[in-house]
Design an enzyme around this catalytic site. Sequence first.
Site, PDB file in Angstrom:
ATOM      1  N   LYS A 185       0.834  -1.209   0.000  1.00 34.05           N
ATOM      2  CA  LYS A 185       0.000   0.000   0.000  1.00 34.05           C
ATOM      3  C   LYS A 185       0.872   1.264   0.000  1.00 34.05           C
ATOM      4  CE  LYS A 185      -3.862  -2.349   0.140  1.00 34.05           C
ATOM      5  NZ  LYS A 185      -3.421  -3.734   0.195  1.00 34.05           N
TER       6      LYS A 185
HETATM    7  C1  LIG Z   1     -10.194  -3.824  -1.182  1.00 38.74           C
HETATM    8  C2  LIG Z   1      -9.464  -4.461  -0.046  1.00 38.74           C
HETATM    9  N1  LIG Z   1     -10.052  -4.539   1.158  1.00 38.74           N
HETATM   10  C3  LIG Z   1      -9.442  -5.078   2.224  1.00 38.74           C
HETATM   11  C4  LIG Z   1      -8.169  -5.587   2.130  1.00 38.74           C
HETATM   12  C5  LIG Z   1      -7.546  -6.223   3.325  1.00 38.74           C
HETATM   13  O1  LIG Z   1      -6.422  -5.543   3.739  1.00 38.74           O
HETATM   14  P1  LIG Z   1      -5.418  -6.215   4.785  1.00 38.74           P
HETATM   15  O2  LIG Z   1      -4.511  -7.091   4.002  1.00 38.74           O
HETATM   16  O3  LIG Z   1      -4.703  -5.062   5.418  1.00 38.74           O
HETATM   17  O4  LIG Z   1      -6.265  -6.968   5.759  1.00 38.74           O
HETATM   18  C6  LIG Z   1      -7.502  -5.533   0.904  1.00 38.74           C
HETATM   19  C7  LIG Z   1      -6.151  -6.068   0.777  1.00 38.74           C
HETATM   20  O5  LIG Z   1      -5.369  -5.678  -0.038  1.00 38.74           O
HETATM   21  C8  LIG Z   1      -8.159  -4.963  -0.211  1.00 38.74           C
HETATM   22  O6  LIG Z   1      -7.561  -4.914  -1.412  1.00 38.74           O
END
Ligand SMILES: Cc1ncc(COP(=O)(O)O)c(C=O)c1O
Length: 384
Positions: A185
């Site tokens: 990110k």
């Molecule tokens: C649209 C979306 N929501 C939620 C997440 C979940 O993020 P995390 O990996 O920090 O739990 C991601 C992961 O890339 C994502 O692309």
Amino acid sequence: MKQNIPFAKVFIGENERKYLNEVLESGWLTTAGKALELERRFAEAVGATYACAVNSCTAALHLGIEALGIQPGDKVFVPSMTFTASAEVIRYMQADPIFVDTEYRSNLITPEILEAAIKKHPDVRFIVIVHFGGQAVDLDQILPLCKKHNIRVLEDAAHAFPAKRNGKWVGSQGDVSCFSFYANKTITTGEGGMLVTNDEQLYKRAKVMRLHGINRDVWDRFTAKTPSWEYDVVEAGYKYNMPDINAAIGLGQLEQAELFRKERQRAAEYYTERLSDLNSIDLPLIHVANDEHAWHLYPIILKPSAKVSRNAFIEKMSEAGIGTSVHYKPLHQMTYYKERYHLNSADYPNAEKTWQGNVSLPIFAFMKEEELAYICDTVRAILE
Ligand SMILES: Cc1ncc(COP(=O)(O)O)c(C=O)c1O
């Protein structure tokens, strides 16, 4: 000459090391002052009143949806064109996702799509909005519509820091917004996430549920005058707190967020300029030209007229040393959701059209001009 360009790259420098050293030297590795500091600064950065640091965006989404009071059997709108975390948290609550389509090329929900969905499912009271790829959904249009129909909003802003639309930061407007600090990110804590809200009740609920349903957090227990052993358990909560080791990296990154974002934008603008004449691909649709786009992704779509299939294109990019990815195979095509909810591809025409040819090009801060040129030349050579 062949280059090796990854799909994503992390930048960790002196700034992160400085904060990290402070944590290592303090001997307090788990959640404490650094996590609190990150919460304070992050809330300020997005213009929200409260922030709650957690160990992933998925955890933030879970806490957010729980705090909104979703009950088993409730129905929740969620785009099909997203990562499974956006929808799986609905299932954590034994509620049911109602998948909706999104706009072609932006992958964002529009007022027209939402209105049609509400007409078809007037009993839905919740929505998960995804600010896809780092571009903000038009909340000035979507939020009034949600209010009119008594729909509460959970924003999946995993891709969208820092991002702005109509002059407003993502995170400053809805009921709850959830950000990701996963390694690819704009800013990272390794693994991590942040829930932000302007609603005190939601914040308090999320904070208690973040740490076992205990009414005091660990830092408070060890720094306040009340004895540390004295706490109450008021709910069966979760273990979602962000350790200070991660928060320290986040503090170092946060100070460079705008630089990282601008760098990503530079790469995106390069791609748009160099690839827009190619007839066999569609480029991302940009609605926030005068606002801020986090540019988490740069997804192109190979049209049916393209000389090669999406998979062959990825293979050829890989042979040329270029990492790519696909965002996403839509959730209505994933076995779990498809079988459980008997989903029909015809209900998601834009997601389907996207999925036939979507490929995300490498995007990260400080991409070299030669790297960008090499990627564009390779795309062109494969497609022409
Ligand atoms: C649209 C979306 N929501 C939620 C997440 C979940 O993020 P995390 O990996 O920090 O739990 C991601 C992961 O890339 C994502 O692309």
